[in-house]
Design a protein around this motif. Structure first.
Motif, mmCIF file in Angstrom:
data_model
loop_
_atom_site.group_PDB
_atom_site.id
_atom_site.type_symbol
_atom_site.label_atom_id
_atom_site.label_comp_id
_atom_site.label_asym_id
_atom_site.label_seq_id
_atom_site.Cartn_x
_atom_site.Cartn_y
_atom_site.Cartn_z
ATOM 1 N N VAL A 114 -1.607 2.007 -4.311
ATOM 2 C CA VAL A 114 -1.197 1.742 -5.677
ATOM 3 C C VAL A 114 -1.548 0.307 -6.032
ATOM 4 C CG1 VAL A 114 0.781 1.627 -7.248
ATOM 5 C CG2 VAL A 114 0.685 3.399 -5.503
ATOM 6 N N GLN A 115 -2.146 0.129 -7.198
ATOM 7 C CA GLN A 115 -2.458 -1.206 -7.710
ATOM 8 C C GLN A 115 -1.281 -1.665 -8.550
ATOM 9 O OE1 GLN A 115 -6.123 -2.364 -8.108
ATOM 10 N NE2 GLN A 115 -5.514 -4.319 -8.940
ATOM 11 N N VAL A 116 -0.701 -2.803 -8.169
ATOM 12 C CA VAL A 116 0.409 -3.396 -8.901
ATOM 13 C C VAL A 116 -0.065 -4.767 -9.364
ATOM 14 C CG1 VAL A 116 2.821 -4.096 -8.801
ATOM 15 C CG2 VAL A 116 2.031 -2.197 -7.390
ATOM 16 N N GLY A 117 -0.437 -4.861 -10.629
ATOM 17 C CA GLY A 117 -1.022 -6.107 -11.121
ATOM 18 C C GLY A 117 -2.372 -6.314 -10.469
ATOM 19 N N SER A 118 -2.517 -7.392 -9.713
ATOM 20 C CA SER A 118 -3.777 -7.668 -9.016
ATOM 21 C C SER A 118 -3.685 -7.352 -7.525
ATOM 22 C CB SER A 118 -4.161 -9.136 -9.209
ATOM 23 O OG SER A 118 -3.164 -9.963 -8.634
ATOM 24 N N GLU A 119 -2.568 -6.821 -7.086
ATOM 25 C CA GLU A 119 -2.315 -6.552 -5.663
ATOM 26 C C GLU A 119 -2.310 -5.048 -5.408
ATOM 27 O OE1 GLU A 119 1.721 -7.036 -3.233
ATOM 28 O OE2 GLU A 119 0.886 -8.925 -3.940
ATOM 29 N N GLN A 120 -2.801 -4.635 -4.231
ATOM 30 C CA GLN A 120 -2.768 -3.233 -3.842
ATOM 31 C C GLN A 120 -1.882 -3.054 -2.617
ATOM 32 O OE1 GLN A 120 -6.747 -1.722 -3.355
ATOM 33 N NE2 GLN A 120 -7.113 -1.679 -5.550
ATOM 34 N N VAL A 121 -1.099 -1.944 -2.630
ATOM 35 C CA VAL A 121 -0.200 -1.656 -1.518
ATOM 36 C C VAL A 121 -0.408 -0.217 -1.061
ATOM 37 C CG1 VAL A 121 1.562 -3.345 -2.148
ATOM 38 C CG2 VAL A 121 1.658 -1.062 -3.110
ATOM 39 N N LEU A 122 -0.179 0.017 0.238
ATOM 40 C CA LEU A 122 -0.242 1.346 0.820
ATOM 41 C C LEU A 122 1.183 1.858 0.943
ATOM 42 C CD1 LEU A 122 -1.896 3.618 2.196
ATOM 43 C CD2 LEU A 122 -1.559 2.386 4.353
ATOM 44 N N LEU A 123 1.456 3.021 0.340
ATOM 45 C CA LEU A 123 2.794 3.591 0.338
ATOM 46 C C LEU A 123 2.799 4.925 1.057
ATOM 47 C CD1 LEU A 123 3.712 3.058 -3.433
ATOM 48 C CD2 LEU A 123 4.303 1.583 -1.514
ATOM 49 N N GLY A 124 3.868 5.194 1.780
ATOM 50 C CA GLY A 124 4.129 6.505 2.362
ATOM 51 C C GLY A 124 5.149 7.200 1.479
ATOM 52 N N VAL A 125 4.790 8.360 0.935
ATOM 53 C CA VAL A 125 5.643 9.053 -0.025
ATOM 54 C C VAL A 125 6.058 10.395 0.559
ATOM 55 C CG1 VAL A 125 5.780 9.991 -2.362
ATOM 56 C CG2 VAL A 125 4.422 7.939 -1.921
ATOM 57 N N THR A 126 7.375 10.663 0.580
ATOM 58 C CA THR A 126 7.906 11.955 0.997
ATOM 59 C C THR A 126 8.761 12.499 -0.140
ATOM 60 O OG1 THR A 126 9.940 11.080 1.968
ATOM 61 C CG2 THR A 126 7.997 11.166 3.405
ATOM 62 N N LEU B 20 4.080 0.632 3.429
ATOM 63 C CA LEU B 20 3.498 0.601 4.769
ATOM 64 C C LEU B 20 2.717 -0.677 5.008
ATOM 65 C CD1 LEU B 20 2.267 4.299 4.998
ATOM 66 C CD2 LEU B 20 4.418 3.318 5.821
ATOM 67 N N LYS B 21 1.982 -1.129 3.983
ATOM 68 C CA LYS B 21 1.162 -2.323 4.176
ATOM 69 C C LYS B 21 0.690 -2.854 2.832
ATOM 70 C CE LYS B 21 -2.842 -3.953 6.680
ATOM 71 N NZ LYS B 21 -3.890 -3.698 7.638
ATOM 72 N N GLU B 22 0.616 -4.174 2.723
ATOM 73 C CA GLU B 22 -0.045 -4.795 1.585
ATOM 74 C C GLU B 22 -1.502 -4.980 1.966
ATOM 75 O OE1 GLU B 22 1.928 -8.316 0.266
ATOM 76 O OE2 GLU B 22 3.892 -7.334 0.239
ATOM 77 N N LEU B 23 -2.409 -4.485 1.159
ATOM 78 C CA LEU B 23 -3.827 -4.517 1.512
ATOM 79 C C LEU B 23 -4.431 -5.881 1.193
ATOM 80 C CD1 LEU B 23 -4.889 -1.016 0.184
ATOM 81 C CD2 LEU B 23 -4.236 -1.656 2.498
ATOM 82 N N PRO B 24 -5.075 -6.511 2.183
ATOM 83 C CA PRO B 24 -5.676 -7.824 1.947
ATOM 84 C C PRO B 24 -6.912 -7.749 1.044
ATOM 85 C CG PRO B 24 -6.109 -7.105 4.191
ATOM 86 C CD PRO B 24 -5.207 -6.086 3.574
ATOM 87 N N GLU B 25 -7.683 -6.656 1.168
ATOM 88 C CA GLU B 25 -8.866 -6.470 0.328
ATOM 89 C C GLU B 25 -8.649 -5.249 -0.554
ATOM 90 O OE1 GLU B 25 -12.545 -6.299 2.448
ATOM 91 O OE2 GLU B 25 -11.939 -7.872 3.844
ATOM 92 N N PRO B 26 -8.846 -5.378 -1.846
ATOM 93 C CA PRO B 26 -8.617 -4.239 -2.738
ATOM 94 C C PRO B 26 -9.628 -3.119 -2.515
ATOM 95 C CG PRO B 26 -9.160 -6.231 -3.989
ATOM 96 C CD PRO B 26 -9.192 -6.591 -2.549
ATOM 97 N N LEU B 27 -9.159 -1.872 -2.657
ATOM 98 C CA LEU B 27 -10.027 -0.708 -2.604
ATOM 99 C C LEU B 27 -10.578 -0.449 -3.996
ATOM 100 C CD1 LEU B 27 -7.886 1.795 -0.510
ATOM 101 C CD2 LEU B 27 -9.721 0.334 0.301
ATOM 102 N N VAL B 28 -11.718 0.215 -4.056
ATOM 103 C CA VAL B 28 -12.310 0.590 -5.335
ATOM 104 C C VAL B 28 -11.669 1.904 -5.765
ATOM 105 C CG1 VAL B 28 -14.449 1.207 -6.506
ATOM 106 C CG2 VAL B 28 -14.462 -0.524 -4.714
ATOM 107 N N ASN B 29 -11.355 2.036 -7.042
ATOM 108 C CA ASN B 29 -10.733 3.248 -7.564
ATOM 109 C C ASN B 29 -11.746 4.380 -7.565
ATOM 110 O OD1 ASN B 29 -9.308 5.223 -8.842
ATOM 111 N ND2 ASN B 29 -8.775 4.002 -10.624
ATOM 112 N N SER B 30 -11.645 5.285 -6.577
ATOM 113 C CA SER B 30 -12.584 6.396 -6.470
ATOM 114 C C SER B 30 -11.953 7.713 -6.890
ATOM 115 C CB SER B 30 -13.088 6.516 -5.028
ATOM 116 O OG SER B 30 -11.988 6.763 -4.170
#
Length: 107
Positions: free
Chosen positions: A57-69, A76-86
């Motif tokens: 999920v992109q929150v502002g300029s930051e991306q985070v990895l979430l585990g959803v149940t 789970l983790k804050e991503l140091p390098e942003p992923l491209v929206n694919s």
């Protein structure tokens, strides 16, 4: 008004109400009206089970990895390098309909 007319009127009323409720439920499930959150975007989703998935999920300029149940959401983790929206748009039908309406209004 006789009894048969009243029964037809009540039956028609219940059918109209049922159709409205069903359309509202479908619109909610398919996200027809979209979201007005400008700072929050789902970049990627990976289903792990019927109710479990990983989401970037992109929150502002930051991306985070979430585990959803079904019961909780965990960071789970804050991503140091942003992923491209694919991931494709959530509702391509709504986008296509808006484009067609815009073209029709321009004529």
């Amino acid at each position: 008004m006789n009894d048969l007319d009243m029964l037809q009127w009540l039956l028609s009323l219940f059918v109209v109400i049922a159709v409205i409720v069903m359309l509202a439920w479908i619109a909610k499930k398919t996200r027809v009206f979209g979201s007005n959150h400008q700072q929050l975007h789902v970049i990627a989703t990976l289903p792990l089970g019927p109710k479990e998935r990983l989401m970037v999920v992109q929150v502002g300029s930051e991306q985070v990895l979430l585990g959803v149940t079904g019961q909780q959401i965990n960071l789970l983790k804050e991503l140091p390098e942003p992923l491209v929206n694919s991931q494709p748009e959530l509702n391509p039908f709504a986008t296509k309909l808006a484009q067609m309406m815009k073209q029709h209004n321009e004529k």
